[in-house]
Write a protein that holds these residues in place. Structure first.
Motif, short mmCIF file in Angstrom:
data_model
loop_
_atom_site.label_atom_id
_atom_site.label_comp_id
_atom_site.label_asym_id
_atom_site.label_seq_id
_atom_site.Cartn_x
_atom_site.Cartn_y
_atom_site.Cartn_z
N ASP A 53 0.81 -1.21 0.00
CA ASP A 53 0.00 0.00 0.00
C ASP A 53 0.85 1.27 0.00
OD1 ASP A 53 -2.64 -1.23 0.12
OD2 ASP A 53 -2.04 -1.91 2.12
N LEU A 54 2.17 1.11 0.11
CA LEU A 54 3.06 2.26 0.01
C LEU A 54 3.44 2.49 -1.45
CD1 LEU A 54 5.43 1.41 3.02
CD2 LEU A 54 3.47 2.97 3.00
N ASN A 55 3.63 3.76 -1.80
CA ASN A 55 3.94 4.14 -3.17
C ASN A 55 5.45 4.05 -3.39
OD1 ASN A 55 4.68 5.97 -5.41
ND2 ASN A 55 2.48 6.38 -5.48
N ARG A 56 5.86 3.11 -4.24
CA ARG A 56 7.30 2.87 -4.44
C ARG A 56 8.00 4.12 -5.01
NH1 ARG A 56 10.57 -1.79 -4.33
NH2 ARG A 56 12.68 -1.11 -4.77
N LEU A 88 8.71 6.45 -2.19
CA LEU A 88 9.79 5.92 -1.36
C LEU A 88 11.15 6.15 -2.02
CD1 LEU A 88 8.14 2.57 -0.26
CD2 LEU A 88 8.70 4.48 1.25
N GLU A 89 11.24 5.88 -3.32
CA GLU A 89 12.51 6.05 -4.02
C GLU A 89 12.91 7.52 -4.11
OE1 GLU A 89 12.07 4.07 -7.75
OE2 GLU A 89 12.39 2.06 -6.89
N ASP A 141 14.55 -3.91 5.08
CA ASP A 141 15.37 -3.51 6.23
C ASP A 141 15.41 -1.99 6.36
OD1 ASP A 141 15.92 -6.13 6.84
OD2 ASP A 141 17.84 -6.17 5.76
N LEU A 142 15.49 -1.30 5.22
CA LEU A 142 15.50 0.16 5.23
C LEU A 142 14.20 0.70 5.81
CD1 LEU A 142 16.69 2.92 4.40
CD2 LEU A 142 15.61 2.59 2.16
N LEU A 143 13.07 0.13 5.37
CA LEU A 143 11.78 0.62 5.83
C LEU A 143 11.58 0.34 7.32
CD1 LEU A 143 9.45 -0.37 2.82
CD2 LEU A 143 10.64 1.79 3.26
N ARG A 144 12.06 -0.82 7.77
CA ARG A 144 11.96 -1.11 9.21
C ARG A 144 12.85 -0.18 10.02
NH1 ARG A 144 13.02 -7.39 7.97
NH2 ARG A 144 11.01 -7.91 7.02
N ASN A 145 14.07 0.02 9.55
CA ASN A 145 15.03 0.85 10.29
C ASN A 145 14.56 2.30 10.41
OD1 ASN A 145 16.64 -1.40 10.51
ND2 ASN A 145 18.13 -0.74 8.98
N THR A 146 13.86 2.78 9.41
CA THR A 146 13.38 4.17 9.40
C THR A 146 11.96 4.28 9.95
OG1 THR A 146 12.68 3.91 7.09
CG2 THR A 146 14.86 4.88 7.49
N ARG A 147 11.41 3.16 10.40
CA ARG A 147 10.08 3.08 11.01
C ARG A 147 8.95 3.45 10.04
NH1 ARG A 147 11.40 6.85 15.73
NH2 ARG A 147 13.10 7.38 14.31
N VAL A 148 9.23 3.31 8.76
CA VAL A 148 8.14 3.42 7.78
C VAL A 148 7.24 2.20 7.93
CG1 VAL A 148 7.57 3.46 5.31
CG2 VAL A 148 9.51 4.79 6.18
N THR A 149 7.83 1.06 8.28
CA THR A 149 7.06 -0.15 8.53
C THR A 149 7.48 -0.75 9.86
OG1 THR A 149 8.64 -1.63 7.42
CG2 THR A 149 6.89 -0.65 6.06
N LEU A 174 2.29 5.62 6.34
CA LEU A 174 1.15 5.75 5.43
C LEU A 174 0.89 7.21 5.09
CD1 LEU A 174 -1.46 3.17 6.80
CD2 LEU A 174 -0.36 3.13 4.56
N LEU A 175 0.92 8.08 6.09
CA LEU A 175 0.62 9.49 5.84
C LEU A 175 1.57 10.12 4.84
CD1 LEU A 175 -0.16 10.68 9.49
CD2 LEU A 175 -1.79 10.58 7.60
N VAL A 176 2.81 9.66 4.84
CA VAL A 176 3.82 10.27 3.97
C VAL A 176 3.97 9.53 2.64
CG1 VAL A 176 6.29 10.82 3.77
CG2 VAL A 176 5.09 11.23 5.92
N PHE A 177 3.88 8.20 2.67
CA PHE A 177 4.29 7.43 1.49
C PHE A 177 3.16 6.65 0.80
CE2 PHE A 177 8.18 7.68 4.15
CZ PHE A 177 8.95 8.43 3.27
#
Length: 407
Positions: free
Chosen positions: A171-174, A177-178, A191-199, A214-217
């Motif tokens: 549901d995130l817009n790739r 994110l890029e 790992d990047l998304l977990r480390n940055t708390r996007v997920t 979700l609000l941002v991406f």
């Protein structure tokens, strides 16, 4: 938790234990009168702080099925969700299910199950009580137990880092994110998304977007966060009246798009002066700061409450859900800082506006002071912050001769 009708019936026949609680529902003239909100919140909190559990609503303490009238089910569901949202801190999201269980007379009765998952964080009631479930009862956590639970469940709760369990990474817009992280990160994407708390990886190993993620991406966050939008309206005169409505619009999409759309809305509908040196009603940089502040610092935990932006002939009103923290007052807002949504603010401090090319939020805590000082310098009247319950209103006054005459 109980995946089949057979499992539900077996638990009901076994009675109350560490995973099941019975609650009879009683109604009065104004809806549910028993159990009271604090008592029921305590049951939800106790299960969340333990290993999860199910409340059987419509069953008394002895195990007799009293049932819930079909016409009252919707009312009870709303009552549960209100308590889970407003009487539990952080909010709890129970899964509600309707089942039929045999009553005392042998006829099936309608019962509502409120399934509470094991909490990712430590929960308490709005009355400040930390409970856990031991056997068939709830009890207060002792200080050592509470300290250990905080250690086990991670650091102190931050709402915008809470995972949204109905959403997935898909549901995130790739592209978004890029654009933010780059196309070729040095570590795997997950790992990047977990480390940055996007997920956040839930207990089943599924990566779920956080509220800030979700609000941002997300392409459309309001698919999962219905209140995460801006309601904008423009009125001909100075009254909040449908008779004077010129145009209204719901501003959706990721928060960066909402902010830019809010600025565009004001720019489109504000008036210009009638003198030879025409000017606009508002300093658009002040409007920008006000909308960014509202999006960044509103309370996203308040369900059903959106940011509201109203344009009148003589003023702009911006309503933001959420009261002030205990340590801040309306008087000292310009001089003190408080970040309700730390993760969202960190993203907005790096995201750039399509309109200006600048980052949305400077991390210096000067936003409120800028709004008050620059707004007064432009219009001649000091902007005003007011608190109405759990909603903060900012009024920006229009520049004098840009205000059209009204009847």
């Amino acid at each position: 938790m109980f995946n089949t009708s057979e499992q539900i019936l077996q638990q009901f026949l076994a009675g109350e234990d560490s995973r099941a609680e019975f609650k009879e529902i009683r109604f009065g003239g104004r809806g549910v009168i028993s159990p009271n909100a604090e008592e029921f919140a305590g049951e939800l909190v106790a299960f969340a702080n333990a290993e999860g559990g199910v409340v059987f609503l419509g069953v008394d303490d002895s195990g007799t099925v009293m049932g819930i009238p079909q016409e009252k089910i919707g009312e009870v569901e709303q009552w549960i969700l209100n308590i889970a949202t407003h009487n539990c801190d952080p909010p709890i999201r129970p899964d509600l299910r309707k089942v039929l269980l045999p009553g005392a007379g042998g006829e099936d009765q309608l019962v509502l199950l409120a399934e509470v998952p094991r909490g990712l964080y430590v929960h308490r009631t709005s009355g400040g009580r930390y409970y856990t479930r031991i056997g068939s009862t709830k009890r207060n956590l002792t200080s050592p137990e509470l300290a250990r639970l905080f250690q086990q469940r991670g650091r102190e709760y931050v709402f915008d880092e809470q995972p949204v369990l109905s959403a997935t990474v898909d549901d995130l817009n790739r592209n978004r994110l890029e654009a933010f992280f780059g196309r070729s990160p040095t570590i795997p994407w997950l790992d990047l998304l977990r480390n940055t708390r996007v997920t956040f990886q839930d207990e089943s190993g599924v990566d779920r977007p956080t509220i800030a993620g979700l609000l941002v991406f997300a392409t459309e966050p309001t698919m999962f966060l219905a209140s995460g939008s801006i309601e904008a309206a423009c009125y001909h005169g100075t009254r909040l009246s449908s008779d004077d409505l010129i145009h209204d619009e719901r501003l959706t999409g990721p928060v960066s798009d909402q902010i830019d759309a809010g600025i565009a809305f004001v720019t489109r509908f504000m008036q210009t002066g009638n003198s030879s040196e025409a000017h606009t009603q508002y300093d658009i940089d002040v409007v920008d700061e006000a909308i960014v502040n509202a999006v960044a610092h509103r309370d996203y935990a308040i369900a059903g409450s959106k940011i509201r932006l109203f344009l009148f002939a003589d003023r702009l009103e911006l309503y933001s859900p959420g009261g002030l923290p205990n340590t801040i007052t309306l008087e000292d807002m310009p001089y003190r800082t408080f970040t309700r949504n730390q993760l969202l603010v960190s993203f907005l401090s790096r995201l750039r506006s399509k309109r200006t090319g600048q980052v949305f939020l400077e991390s210096r805590g000067e936003g409120v002071r800028k709004i008050l000082e620059d707004g007064e310098a432009y219009s001649g009247r000091r902007p005003r912050y007011e608190l109405f319950g759990d909603e903060l209103r900012l009024t920006l006054w229009a520049k004098g001769d840009a205000v059209p005459e009204t009847d």
